[in-house]
Design an enzyme around this catalytic site. Structure first.
Site, PDB file in Angstrom:
ATOM      1  N   HIS A 197      -2.557  -4.258   2.414  1.00  0.00           N
ATOM      2  CA  HIS A 197      -2.010  -3.521   1.263  1.00  0.00           C
ATOM      3  C   HIS A 197      -1.059  -4.440   0.501  1.00  0.00           C
ATOM      4  O   HIS A 197      -0.211  -5.106   1.109  1.00  0.00           O
ATOM      5  CB  HIS A 197      -1.270  -2.275   1.762  1.00  0.00           C
ATOM      6  N   SER A 249       1.208  -6.483   3.199  1.00  0.00           N
ATOM      7  CA  SER A 249       1.307  -5.968   4.573  1.00  0.00           C
ATOM      8  C   SER A 249      -0.087  -5.754   5.146  1.00  0.00           C
ATOM      9  O   SER A 249      -0.973  -5.256   4.453  1.00  0.00           O
ATOM     10  CB  SER A 249       2.012  -4.601   4.591  1.00  0.00           C
TER      11      SER A 249
HETATM   12  C1  GRF Z   1      -6.280  -6.953  -2.113  1.00  0.00           C
HETATM   13  O1  GRF Z   1      -5.326  -7.496  -2.960  1.00  0.00           O
HETATM   14  C2  GRF Z   1      -5.695  -5.975  -1.150  1.00  0.00           C
HETATM   15  O2  GRF Z   1      -4.331  -6.119  -0.970  1.00  0.00           O
HETATM   16  C3  GRF Z   1      -5.985  -4.642  -1.768  1.00  0.00           C
HETATM   17  O3  GRF Z   1      -7.164  -4.811  -2.500  1.00  0.00           O
HETATM   18  C4  GRF Z   1      -7.321  -6.174  -2.871  1.00  0.00           C
HETATM   19  C5  GRF Z   1      -8.708  -6.575  -2.503  1.00  0.00           C
HETATM   20  O4  GRF Z   1      -9.047  -7.834  -2.981  1.00  0.00           O
HETATM   21  N1  GRF Z   1      -6.078  -3.637  -0.746  1.00  0.00           N
HETATM   22  P1  GRF Z   1     -10.422  -8.518  -2.581  1.00  0.00           P
HETATM   23  O5  GRF Z   1     -11.541  -7.523  -2.880  1.00  0.00           O
HETATM   24  O6  GRF Z   1     -10.368  -8.873  -1.130  1.00  0.00           O
HETATM   25  O7  GRF Z   1     -10.515  -9.722  -3.456  1.00  0.00           O
END
Ligand code: GRF
Length: 215
Positions: free
Chosen positions: A112, A139
């Site tokens: 997150h 996190s």
């Molecule tokens: C990440 O930044 C994560 O923190 C959030 O969604 C984003 C996903 O990015 N939960 P990706 O699809 O892995 O590039």
């Protein structure tokens, strides 16, 4: 060498975290196997990444199901068949219900983009900027039935500098994310980290607060 950690990775979009886990496995720095990449969005770019690396992919579109329980049940059936050691949520934009979470207790991880418990939910970077925050972070936590709740395992922070935009914060956060998931999975794979009954153990000792990740 111990048995590779079996992972199912759930995505909804770009899949850059998925890519970081693939890269760690392919470079030999993470002893794991990705048994399935599952997306609730047919056009998620992460599916292209997975296919490029010869991984099993499966699309289960939430829009095809009348309610959350039925979507969760289909996902649960599939994952019970795959039976991974861990279900890794990596940009998976659906809330999973308590029945699903209970079925995979101690085995679901999420990343997150905030220093939880601050900024649960969406648009964390925008909200941090609007609040005039001077730091933000990332996190990784164990998933429990509440949104973006569950014990935080690993956390990293970065400074918010004058003039930073949402995109700047996303870039800073993702740079950390791409190191953090492989690191945490490495610890689970070599038993440095264990999760039992919703509690976290690091080097056999109960973890009372998140580990602060330093790149
Ligand atoms: C990440 O930044 C994560 O923190 C959030 O969604 C984003 C996903 O990015 N939960 P990706 O699809 O892995 O590039």
């Amino acid at each position: 060498m111990s048995k590779p950690l079996q992972l199912a990775i759930l995505i909804s979009g770009n899949g850059s975290n998925l890519q970081s886990i693939i890269d760690a496995i392919e470079s030999g720095s993470l002893n794991a196997r990705i048994s399935a990449v599952i997306s609730n969005e047919r056009d998620a770019y992460g599916l292209v990444r997975a296919t490029r690396h010869g991984l099993n992919t499966w699309v289960v579109e939430h829009r095809d199901y009348p309610d959350r329980d039925q979507f969760d049940a289909v996902l649960q059936n599939y994952l019970e068949a795959v039976n991974p050691d861990y279900i890794v949520l990596a940009g998976f934009m659906r809330i999973l219900g308590p029945g699903f979470i209970h079925a995979f207790e101690d085995r679901i991880l999420n990343i997150h983009p905030s220093l939880l418990p601050a900024y649960k939910g969406l648009h964390t970077h925008r909200r941090a900027l609007d609040n005039g925050a001077t730091e933000h972070g990332v996190s990784i936590h164990l998933v429990t039935a509440e949104l973006d709740d569950g014990p935080v395992i690993l956390q990293a922070s970065y400074p918010i500098e004058a003039g930073d935009t949402v995109q700047d914060l996303q870039r800073k956060g993702q740079r950390l994310e791409h190191q953090m998931y492989p690191q945490l999975l490495r610890w689970l794979g070599n038993d440095k980290l264990a999760i039992k009954g919703g509690q976290l153990f690091y080097e056999q000792a109960l973890l009372e607060k998140p580990i602060h990740y330093r790149p």
